[in-house]
Design an enzyme around this catalytic site. Sequence first.
Site, mmCIF file in Angstrom:
data_model
loop_
_atom_site.group_PDB
_atom_site.id
_atom_site.type_symbol
_atom_site.label_atom_id
_atom_site.label_comp_id
_atom_site.label_asym_id
_atom_site.label_seq_id
_atom_site.Cartn_x
_atom_site.Cartn_y
_atom_site.Cartn_z
ATOM 1 N N GLU A 7 60.618 69.664 -20.038
ATOM 2 C CA GLU A 7 61.954 69.086 -19.877
ATOM 3 C C GLU A 7 62.921 70.015 -19.151
ATOM 4 O O GLU A 7 63.824 69.565 -18.450
ATOM 5 C CB GLU A 7 62.520 68.713 -21.253
ATOM 6 N N ASP A 102 60.544 67.152 -24.579
ATOM 7 C CA ASP A 102 60.911 67.171 -25.993
ATOM 8 C C ASP A 102 60.439 65.894 -26.680
ATOM 9 O O ASP A 102 60.419 64.813 -26.073
ATOM 10 C CB ASP A 102 62.429 67.296 -26.147
ATOM 11 N N TYR A 320 62.529 72.250 -33.530
ATOM 12 C CA TYR A 320 63.386 71.329 -32.780
ATOM 13 C C TYR A 320 64.619 70.962 -33.602
ATOM 14 O O TYR A 320 64.501 70.559 -34.766
ATOM 15 C CB TYR A 320 62.587 70.075 -32.436
#
Length: 675
Positions: A7, A102, A320
């Site tokens: 990403e 992600d 995350y």
Amino acid sequence: MRLIVSEKNNAARRIAEILSDGTASVEQQAGVNVYSWGGQRVVGLSGHVVGVDFPDEYSDWNKVDPSELVTAEIVKTPTQENIVNVLKRLARDADQVTIATDYDREGELIGKEAYELVREVNEDAPIDRVRFSSITENEVKNAFSEPDDLDFDLAAAGEARQIIDLIWGAALTRYLSLAAKQYGDDFISVGRVQSPTLKLLVDREREIEAFDPENYWELFADLSKDTEESPFEAQYYYLDEDDNEAERVWDESEAEAVFEALQGTDVATVTEVDRRTRTDRPPAPFNTTQFIRAASGIGHSAQRAMSIAEDLYTAGYITYPRTDNTVYPEVLDPQELLAAFADTREFGEDARSLQELDRDPTRGDTETTDHPPIHPTEDIPQESDLSEDEWTVYELVVRRFLATLAEPAVWEHLRVVAEAGGESLKANGKRLVDPGYLDVYPYLSTDENYVPKVEEGEELALSEVRLEAKQTQPPRRYGQSRLIETMESMGIGTKATRHGTIEKLYDRGYIEGDPPRPTRLARAVVEAAETYADLMVSEEMTRQLEADMTAIAEGEATYEDVTAESREMLTAVFEELRDSREEIGEFLRDALKADRRLGPCPECGEDLLVRQSRQGSYFVGCDGYPDCRYTLPLPSTGEPLVLEETCEEHDTHHVKMLAGRDTFVHGCPRCAAAE
């Protein structure tokens, strides 16, 4: 050649380091970093490199009625052409492509965009998907050893949000801006999530302004076991009509009568003693909302906290940061992670003490299967590796993890009730018996309140008596973290968008200060919406669309159906707005003028206003122009925001210059010009 698409560039570099065991080299192609080793290439995107917009024929605001955007075609165009071109060039030669963006709704959509770009130039190469919750060696290598397919339903949910937000935002922003004759950079911005959030803030401000304070009185007395001991404070109370204890006295004469009764004696007799122990359970693991709340307690805004957390995630130091989960997954071995921290200087002593306890971690109420709660990884940085802000956030995450493995804190509470002059007094003491998790998580109050051990029937010395006149207080403004919690409870936005929504409200000059306070323009936008089309600020509408997008992700609804439903809702809004353009425009123009008004002109008495030149610079000018040409300069950096505070000498409002992290208060323009 195998092509891996991440990403962002930072993630690409980290993935390349892990998969190549540190042997990857980097070269730039058209300014884009490409990491290479052994027939593999990794390239990082920059989030969305393809944007959604309307065709060019809709670009002229003055030639297109805003309602036409509701049914307009949506086109996709590259927003980062150099990255798109490099991705396509690499994809042409690839015989295998892996998407490593992600793992959330937005990341899946970005992955789908990359998938489509690859397919434009390479129809045959297999494309798979890897998912991980931390960019660590174990998790990345495990993910690449077990690739999966893109989740097109999850990506469709992200795309539906993108399209719906574009249509709602563009159509209503154009309508209100054109109605108010606000063009260029000063357009009036509204949005599907932004506007209901703004209404929350405006409603709270209305509550504050409408609040009618009531007078009441409270009484206190100092008690002590003997004259040599420090006194403790006790408060007068009585039983109300529902037999509940009440401390506030609403009649002044009654309060004075109690005051006289207490002053008339120097002895209080203990009538009740209640000792109890309270166990304070350690906190649950961090989800996004609770992380933002805790980060606000150490001085970070929601946007700043999430930005730092994302950097720590990309560096491989934490998991995350966008998650609803508050239950650690079974694959996480807390003892292994504790062992990693046991060898560190900063956390070693605490980690070793927790290893000896060997407790199961706490569990929150929400368990999901996408991402774990936010916790540190086994890749542990040195404090010198991070900036000061990064370290404070990292330490917060580490200590929250440690707290979830610690013992409860234990408090001893002592309640003493005494009678004096026929009136009742109570004192509540508390003492921390065992700090438990508070030893490793020093972000919560451990204040104690001293009350000595006494027995029923014991006489205490009563000294100073105080009668304090007070007023009820209005509700407090939402702090950023409290606002995010409220948005979450009402179904406004998502964990990934709420902090960004608040930042947009600041950027557009709709709110100022912390806790955020709506400006006059913000109130005018909300009032106009409520008067002429309340669906614009309806949290029910936003909540329904959020639920619909979740249904897409779960395969229970389609992208086509949900976007069609949202267009129907917006059509209904424009039906309500159809005959109100002039009234709305006048309403907003008055508010805009009020938001720019600084004070009286020293030469003619008309209003001084913040104005903008044709070149885009800001200055102070008189509303009596052209008859009065009085002006004052404003700084060239930032966008001016008129504050409530006024200069006592000139009766002129102070000005703040909004410039992101470089925002500063300019003060009174007349004072500044005289310096």
